[in-house]
Enzyme design. Structure first.
Site, mmCIF file in Angstrom:
data_model
loop_
_atom_site.group_PDB
_atom_site.id
_atom_site.type_symbol
_atom_site.label_atom_id
_atom_site.label_comp_id
_atom_site.label_asym_id
_atom_site.label_seq_id
_atom_site.Cartn_x
_atom_site.Cartn_y
_atom_site.Cartn_z
ATOM 1 N N PRO A 2 0.827 -1.214 0.000
ATOM 2 C CA PRO A 2 0.000 0.000 0.000
ATOM 3 C C PRO A 2 0.859 1.260 0.000
ATOM 4 C CG PRO A 2 -0.140 -1.137 2.120
ATOM 5 C CD PRO A 2 0.685 -1.990 1.226
ATOM 6 N N GLU A 3 0.576 2.145 -0.922
ATOM 7 C CA GLU A 3 1.254 3.442 -0.946
ATOM 8 C C GLU A 3 0.242 4.509 -0.522
ATOM 9 O OE1 GLU A 3 4.403 4.445 -3.290
ATOM 10 O OE2 GLU A 3 4.627 2.535 -4.320
ATOM 11 N N HIS A 91 -4.625 -14.387 9.747
ATOM 12 C CA HIS A 91 -3.949 -13.105 9.534
ATOM 13 C C HIS A 91 -4.765 -11.903 10.005
ATOM 14 C CE1 HIS A 91 -1.282 -15.607 7.241
ATOM 15 N NE2 HIS A 91 -2.185 -15.823 6.309
#
Ligand code: ZN
Length: 276
Positions: A2-3, A91
């Site tokens: 993710p940016e 997760h």
């Protein structure tokens, strides 16, 4: 990974459910993320109202009445708002349970298969936290302009692409958007940062902003995923001009896109459109 556009889209996705809600407790199934999840997270957030959901660089900030939860998505993290009784999947490491003003209980759930993400608590203003205090301006902050960039790059021999990814210079420009912005500015990624003219700096500031804006606009269509139980929010797969297009024809001039690896990072550029 993710940016900034994904992080900002996440912020916009979760903010409506969280703003004004009151945290009840935290459930930590796996504390070993990039840094250990504070063992007292639950007691720190309990009964505190969410003032706002903010972002600084790639950090998400849940600003509460007496402090902030600082979240980072790392390499593979994602956040979703799910119903209180939604069973956790593998997760799903941390749940923050909150009660909306209408009395409905929901969960803000962090999933992070690779566990490079983080969830931390900071009492007091978040910007004073060591992770945030050294960050440069936001890319859309008026302080990030051509004069600022030129001044900060002066004398630097490092490649402009590396300089652009330095979070102390400007936040939120990762590997993908550094390559894309340099393409739009017509600047070769390997150029010495200190050799950029003022015009280059102006072009680059504009290119960084437009590249990030376009990605966020594309991400708007994925907003609904943040409140769907089964909809894992995919990172943006939107069309890049150079990133990941090694050998493919440049969409502007047809020349094959070049590619170079530096350690873990790949750099892509068009030798014709980025001549200098
Ligand atoms: Zn080209």
């Amino acid at each position: 990974m993710p940016e900034l556009p994904e992080v900002e889209t996440t912020r916009r996705g979760i903010a409506p459910a969280l703003t004004g809600a009151t945290f009840r407790q935290a459930t930590i199934r796996q504390p070993r993320l990039r840094w250990a999840v504070p063992a007292d997270l639950s007691s720190q957030i309990a009964n505190q109202k969410v003032v706002c959901v903010a972002r600084r660089g790639k950090y998400l900030l849940l600003v509460l009445e007496h402090g902030s939860v600082i979240l980072h998505l790392g390499m593979s993290g994602s956040l979703r708002v799910v119903p209180d009784n939604e069973p956790p999947q593998p997760h799903d490491h941390v749940d923050l349970q909150f009660e909306a003003s209408d009395g409905r209980c929901q969960i803000l759930r962090l999933r992070d298969p690779r566990r490079f993400g983080a969830i931390l608590w900071h009492t007091g203003p978040a910007h004073a936290h060591p992770l945030l205090s050294g960050l440069g301006p936001e890319p859309f902050d008026p302080a990030f302009d051509a004069d600022y960039l030129r001044e900060r790059l002066r004398g630097r021999r490092t490649a402009i692409k590396s300089a652009l990814m330095d979070q102390g210079l400007v936040v939120g420009v990762g590997n993908i958007y550094a390559s894309e912005a340099l393409f739009h500015a017509g600047i070769r990624p390997s150029r010495a940062a200190g050799r950029l003219s003022r015009t280059d700096c102006q072009r680059l500031v504009t290119a960084v902003q437009q590249t990030l804006e376009a990605a966020m606009a594309a991400g708007g269509s994925t907003l609904r995923d943040f409140t769907q139980a089964d909809g894992a929010p995919g990172y943006f797969q939107h069309a890049h001009q150079v990133y990941g297009r090694d050998g493919a024809p440049c969409q502007r001039c047809g020349t094959p896109i070049r590619h170079r690896r530096h350690g873990q990072r790949s750099t892509f550029w068009c030798p014709v459109c980025q001549p200098r």
